[in-house]
Motif scaffolding. Structure first.
Motif, PDB file in Angstrom:
ATOM      1  N   PHE A  18      12.351  20.260  77.166  1.00  0.00           N
ATOM      2  CA  PHE A  18      13.391  19.235  77.559  1.00  0.00           C
ATOM      3  C   PHE A  18      14.319  19.736  78.634  1.00  0.00           C
ATOM      4  N   ALA A  19      14.869  18.924  79.608  1.00  0.00           N
ATOM      5  CA  ALA A  19      15.644  19.053  80.646  1.00  0.00           C
ATOM      6  C   ALA A  19      17.264  18.656  80.197  1.00  0.00           C
ATOM      7  N   HIS A  20      18.217  19.420  79.855  1.00  0.00           N
ATOM      8  CA  HIS A  20      19.479  18.911  79.647  1.00  0.00           C
ATOM      9  C   HIS A  20      20.331  18.991  80.915  1.00  0.00           C
ATOM     10  N   LYS A  21      20.592  17.635  81.401  1.00  0.00           N
ATOM     11  CA  LYS A  21      21.196  17.474  82.714  1.00  0.00           C
ATOM     12  C   LYS A  21      23.030  17.564  82.423  1.00  0.00           C
ATOM     13  N   GLY A  22      23.604  18.352  83.142  1.00  0.00           N
ATOM     14  CA  GLY A  22      24.906  18.638  82.891  1.00  0.00           C
ATOM     15  C   GLY A  22      25.861  17.798  83.842  1.00  0.00           C
ATOM     16  N   SER A  23      27.207  18.039  83.839  1.00  0.00           N
ATOM     17  CA  SER A  23      28.044  17.167  84.765  1.00  0.00           C
ATOM     18  C   SER A  23      27.578  17.837  86.094  1.00  0.00           C
ATOM     19  N   LYS A  55      26.320  23.179  77.528  1.00  0.00           N
ATOM     20  CA  LYS A  55      26.471  22.330  79.073  1.00  0.00           C
ATOM     21  C   LYS A  55      27.875  22.559  79.882  1.00  0.00           C
ATOM     22  N   SER A  56      28.917  22.953  78.981  1.00  0.00           N
ATOM     23  CA  SER A  56      30.320  23.384  79.378  1.00  0.00           C
ATOM     24  C   SER A  56      30.403  24.653  80.356  1.00  0.00           C
ATOM     25  N   HIS A  57      29.249  25.421  80.158  1.00  0.00           N
ATOM     26  CA  HIS A  57      29.329  26.700  80.833  1.00  0.00           C
ATOM     27  C   HIS A  57      28.397  26.484  81.924  1.00  0.00           C
TER      28      HIS A  57
END
Length: 555
Positions: free
Chosen positions: A455-460, A436-438
């Motif tokens: 799954f949904a991985h929601k970032g910043s 998620k940092s990219h």
């Protein structure tokens, strides 16, 4: 050259198989009436899917064709905008295979007798795995392109547990399955089947014997000649598209969980153990396999003294292979097929992870998430993680999809990995945060759980978010593979389509048809009726055929 969805449909005339489901799952997705009506759904689970028919007196059910599953639109990471169907262009299209578990069912290095405690130790259909694999290859070759974008498949990626028991002969069968050639799924005696299904106790399904067993008690049929047909030479046409291999825990260790070296003598033993599941030593082994593999050698020594045992003809082809040998075998010219050379691996003596180009503008990164400590679950090594991040950063102008065997939730093995001495190991939560940092990672594709889950991985920010796509196995019912299509919607969003497919064999098996295709049908029907079958492996409908929306990170 990519084509729009509209131009593909105009050229193919495909508009059959409309899905007429309508439902809402709060916070997950929605199935819209006719959402897939303009896609070429033929041959996918959008069109039809195998379901159980009427049960016989003992509960056994023949499979029949059932209604296809709907398309779910999932908007946890971005909103689906109207008109995208007519604007979108294809970015990439490929097929994911996972957990094929090609199995040497006659090997002494198996623990079938613990299946009452550990269900996957024995499956009634497992002797027919290569025939079923050919049926899956036939399905992929016949489909040839994604149903939503019309883009020809760029590749096929097998995300681990390609073999079941870490044997060199299993690896050869798997590779000839995908590249094409003759397969004789037989070891030991050249003239007779020596597995528990022929010689074992009533704890197993014994299809050729007209005697009761715990499977026939549930209506399983007697099928004279099935095991003899299973070990006949048959032919795979091989995939017509390039294919890539990812390393899984069953490719790494005996049963995917026993540390290498501690019981390797089993592979070349001249006996197989045959005990009822109620035997206290068998129960202890079943428990140790899941919690304390180091206890297995002592327990096996007890079994060797007490028996009973079945004869097994020694076969040097059963020897276990190393991780480096797994890589090296992918450079064998005999299994090149449509390529590429090495099937993703960069060097015969190189690492078990690699980068590959799925399509122009779309990069794939294959990870090795196994931990050789004797743990089924996975982890990622310090050196490999640093390499992955360098690859993502150095391809910041392209979309990136990562592939592994384990899911984020099954990467819990934080113990030191013997294959990477001195390196720190990281779990799935840490890996998710690093991805998620990219901004250019759009998906993580994996297997291991034998279950459909997304799954949904929601970032910043929306551009730091990605989807995790987990697909059911091809050893356990529902026995699926997944097409994955990436499309640019030309409105600042991407769509990732995830339609599931089944092998190309009749749903309803004919026990008198012991042809290659007939055995593939039996494989699916026996798996459906397995006493250890788990309906939860289907996943919920919104984990199956989906359109996953996300912000286009490069726009």
């Amino acid at each position: 050259m990519s084509m729009s969805r509209r131009s593909f449909l105009r050229r193919t005339g495909a508009a059959a198989g409309a899905v007429a489901a309508s439902s809402l799952i709060p916070g997950v997705g929605r199935a819209e009436p006719g959402a897939a009506s303009s896609a070429n759904t033929a041959g996918t689970t959008l069109e039809q899917v195998g379901v159980g028919g009427r049960a016989n007196a003992k509960g056994y059910r023949k499979l029949v064709a059932g209604k296809g599953w709907p398309l779910y639109i999932r908007e946890e990471l971005a909103t689906a905008k109207s008109g995208r169907d007519n604007r979108r262009t294809a970015v990439g299209s490929f097929v994911q295979l996972t957990d094929i578990h090609i199995t040497d069912v006659q090997s002494p290095a198996r623990f079938e007798y613990v299946h009452p405690i550990q269900g996957p130790a024995f499956r009634p259909q497992e002797s027919l795995g290569t025939q079923a694999g050919v049926a899956l290859v036939n399905r992929i070759n016949a489909l040839a392109r994604g149903p939503f974008t019309g883009r020809a498949f760029d590749c096929v990626v097998s995300t681990g547990d390609n073999t079941d028991n870490h044997e060199i002969v299993e690896l050869g069968w798997y590779q000839h399955l995908l590249s094409g050639g003759s397969i004789t799924a037989n070891t030991g005696s050249k003239t007779k089947f020596e597995g528990v299904q022929a010689l074992g106790s009533a704890e197993y399904y014994r299809p050729e014997l007209d005697f009761p067993d715990i499977y026939k008690d549930r209506g399983f049929p007697t099928i004279p000649g099935m095991l003899h047909a299973a070990i006949r030479t048959h032919v795979s046409p091989g995939l017509k598209t390039p294919w890539y291999s990812v390393f899984g825990n069953h490719d790494d260790q005996l049963l995917g969980t026993v540390p290498n070296g501690i019981v390797d003598w089993l592979y070349l033993s001249d006996v197989k153990y045959d005990l009822p599941g109620t035997d206290p030593t068998a129960v202890a082994i079943g428990r140790a396999l899941g919690s304390d593999p180091s206890a297995v050698p002592g327990l096996l020594a007890t079994l060797r003294r007490t028996g009973p045992v079945l004869p097994a003809t020694r076969d040097l082809r059963r020897r276990p292979y190393t991780a480096q040998e797994f890589v090296r075998k992918h450079f064998d010219p005999a299994i090149t097929g449509p390529g590429p050379v090495g099937h993703g691996f960069s060097d015969p003596d190189g690492p078990t992870w690699y980068r590959f180009q799925i399509a122009p503008g779309l990069v794939g990164i294959a990870m090795n998430t196994t931990n050789s400590m004797g743990i089924a679950d996975g982890s990622i090594s310090e050196k490999q993680l640093a390499w992955i991040e360098r690859q993502i950063s150095s391809h910041s102008d392209q979309l990136v999809m990562v592939f592994s065997h384990h899911t984020s939730q099954t990467m819990t093995a934080k113990l030191p990995n013997p294959e990477t001495p001195g390196e720190a190991t990281f779990d799935g939560t840490h890996l998710v945060e690093r991805l998620k940092s990219h901004t250019n990672v759009i998906a993580w594709v994996n297997g291991h759980t034998h279950k459909n889950q997304i799954f949904a991985h929601k970032g910043s920010t929306p551009k730091h978010s990605f989807w995790e796509i987990n697909t059911a196995s091809h050893i356990d019912f529902p026995q699926l593979a997944r097409i994955i299509e990436v499309a640019d919607n030309k409105d600042g969003t991407l769509s990732i389509f995830t339609p599931l497919i089944e092998a190309d064999s009749p749903y309803t098996a004919d026990t008198s048809d012991l042809s290659q295709k007939g055995l593939a049908s039996l494989y699916r029907e026996l798996a459906f009726n397995d006493i250890h079958a788990d309906p939860a492996l289907l996943g919920v409908p919104s984990d199956r055929n989906c359109e996953l929306i996300l912000t286009h990170p490069l726009r």
